[in-house]
Design an enzyme around this catalytic site. Structure first.
Site, mmCIF file in Angstrom:
data_model
loop_
_atom_site.group_PDB
_atom_site.id
_atom_site.type_symbol
_atom_site.label_atom_id
_atom_site.label_comp_id
_atom_site.label_asym_id
_atom_site.label_seq_id
_atom_site.Cartn_x
_atom_site.Cartn_y
_atom_site.Cartn_z
ATOM 1 N N ASP A 98 3.368 -1.625 13.250
ATOM 2 C CA ASP A 98 2.054 -1.442 12.627
ATOM 3 C C ASP A 98 1.806 -0.008 12.155
ATOM 4 O OD1 ASP A 98 1.256 -4.097 12.629
ATOM 5 O OD2 ASP A 98 0.478 -3.991 14.673
ATOM 6 N N ASP A 161 2.778 -10.636 10.101
ATOM 7 C CA ASP A 161 1.894 -9.506 9.814
ATOM 8 C C ASP A 161 2.662 -8.318 9.230
ATOM 9 O OD1 ASP A 161 1.394 -11.210 12.007
ATOM 10 O OD2 ASP A 161 -0.173 -9.938 12.812
#
Ligand code: GLY
Length: 396
Positions: A98, A161
């Site tokens: 991330d 994601d």
């Protein structure tokens, strides 16, 4: 193209958001919020929470609002958010896939606007660490680290994601000319296209690969309701993420992948226009996830724009052959508008004494709590309005 009435709606809504955010940002100037408690932003900038994966979105909202208005208040808050994240760059365990979500809306956004060399340095450090998570046998980017409180072995885990983190690698490639960044992004996107997208266009959340030899072992339900189900935010990450990989590379595989996921998403939007946590959740479960609606809207708007560009190029070609094609309304943009208008009417808290924009956001189906405010819902709602008005600072 957006019709006149819809353009006016987008401007009106964006101006309402900006008026509210001017007050909210003054109140939360020294925080990095994730959610609200009784209408008041929490703060994730303490040592225990500074590495939280959502800690770039507040800065991203501030940069978007600065790009829109030029108000220094927004820029100063964004810069403070970016500087606070330096503590994460010095924490190996705090870094994970991330990095894109944390440093694209902060350091890279700053660099795009101001050419600040320190911001470029931060973005490249984050990109280098992201590239270092690449598993060359399986051709995927490892998602998470192993957590002390959890016995799962994450070495072979990739999640949908991550498609949204690849733009950090595309940016690093564009900045440095070093093809390793692009190669890793493209290899991961190819692996995701082959292993995450199901025949009906829905996507898995988590896929486990053999981390020594490569090859898919199995999928997990992750933040959705179960194995093989359709966690809506995951569908939205896939739809927007593949669209972004197409915009960065021009590869038809990514455009086709984005269309497939988009068609599935649009076909499953309920009559109400409100998005559940999982498209497969039992009928009696009414939990919503407004973040999925806002993220999907962003992806659908970009996908519509990409298709219109292809069509325009074809028309230009056809005009040379004395043939004119009429313009068509985009199904994808219309779906995005429906999602956004529904949010604005039913799921935005317009009270400027309370800090959140979107209500009824949900992190995960099996969590104990559902339907509260989450900062990335607010970020993507703002980003979608910026796209519709042509004012967006392109962050991804
Ligand atoms: N990237 C984690 C989530 O969407 O909740």
């Amino acid at each position: 193209m957006l019709g006149q009435g819809k353009t006016e709606w987008a401007w009106e809504t964006l101006n309402r958001v900006e008026q509210k955010m001017e007050k909210v940002s003054a109140r939360s100037a020294h925080k990095i919020p994730y959610t609200t408690l009784d209408g008041v932003h929490d703060d994730r900038s303490d040592d225990a929470n500074i590495a939280w994966w959502t800690n770039g979105f507040w800065g991203g909202m501030m940069w978007q609002l600065y790009a829109l208005t030029g108000k220094m208040q927004y820029r100063q808050i964004a810069e403070e958010n970016e500087q606070k994240l330096d503590r994460v760059l010095m924490n190996y365990n705090g870094l994970d896939h991330d990095n894109g979500f944390r440093w694209l809306p902060t350091a890279v956004a700053d660099y795009r606007l101001t050419k600040n060399p320190q911001s470029k340095n931060r973005g490249l450090l984050a990109a280098g660490n992201l590239a270092g998570r690449y598993n060359s046998a399986g051709k995927f980017i490892r998602a998470w680290n192993d957590w002390e409180e959890n016995t799962d072995d994450h070495r072979g885990w990739a999640i949908i994601d991550c498609m949204m983190n690849l733009p950090l690698l595309y940016w690093a490639y564009e900045e440095t000319g070093d093809p390793r960044f692009r190669q890793i992004a493209v290899n991961h996107a190819n692996t995701a296209a082959a292993n995450f997208i199901r025949p009906d266009g829905s996507v898995n959340h988590i896929v486990e690969f053999d981390f020594e030899k490569g090859g898919m072992i199995k999928s997990y339900g992750g933040q959705g309701c179960g194995v093989g189900s359709s966690w809506t935010r995951g569908q939205a990450w896939g739809l927007y993420g593949f669209t972004l990989s197409y915009l960065h590379t021009g590869e038809t595989l990514y455009l086709e992948s984005a269309r497939k996921i988009a068609d599935y998403f649009v076909a499953n939007i309920p009559e109400s226009g409100l998005i559940p946590v999982d498209f497969c959740q039992p009928q009696e479960v009414t939990w919503e996830d407004s973040t999925a609606a806002a993220i999907a809207a962003c992806g659908l708007i970009e996908l519509a724009g990409a298709e219109e560009k292809i069509e325009k190029d074809r028309e230009n070609q056809a005009e040379e052959n004395n043939y004119r094609k009429h313009g068509q309304e985009s199904v994808y943009r219309n779906a995005a508008l429906r999602l956004l208008e529904t949010l604005a009417l039913m799921r935005v808290n317009w009270n400027d004494q309370e800090d959140e924009l979107l209500t009824r956001c949900t992190a995960a189906y099996h969590d104990a709590e559902h339907e509260y405010s989450i900062i990335y819902g607010d970020y993507y709602f703002l980003e979608a309005l910026m796209k519709l008005t042509g004012k967006e600072l392109f962050i991804w």
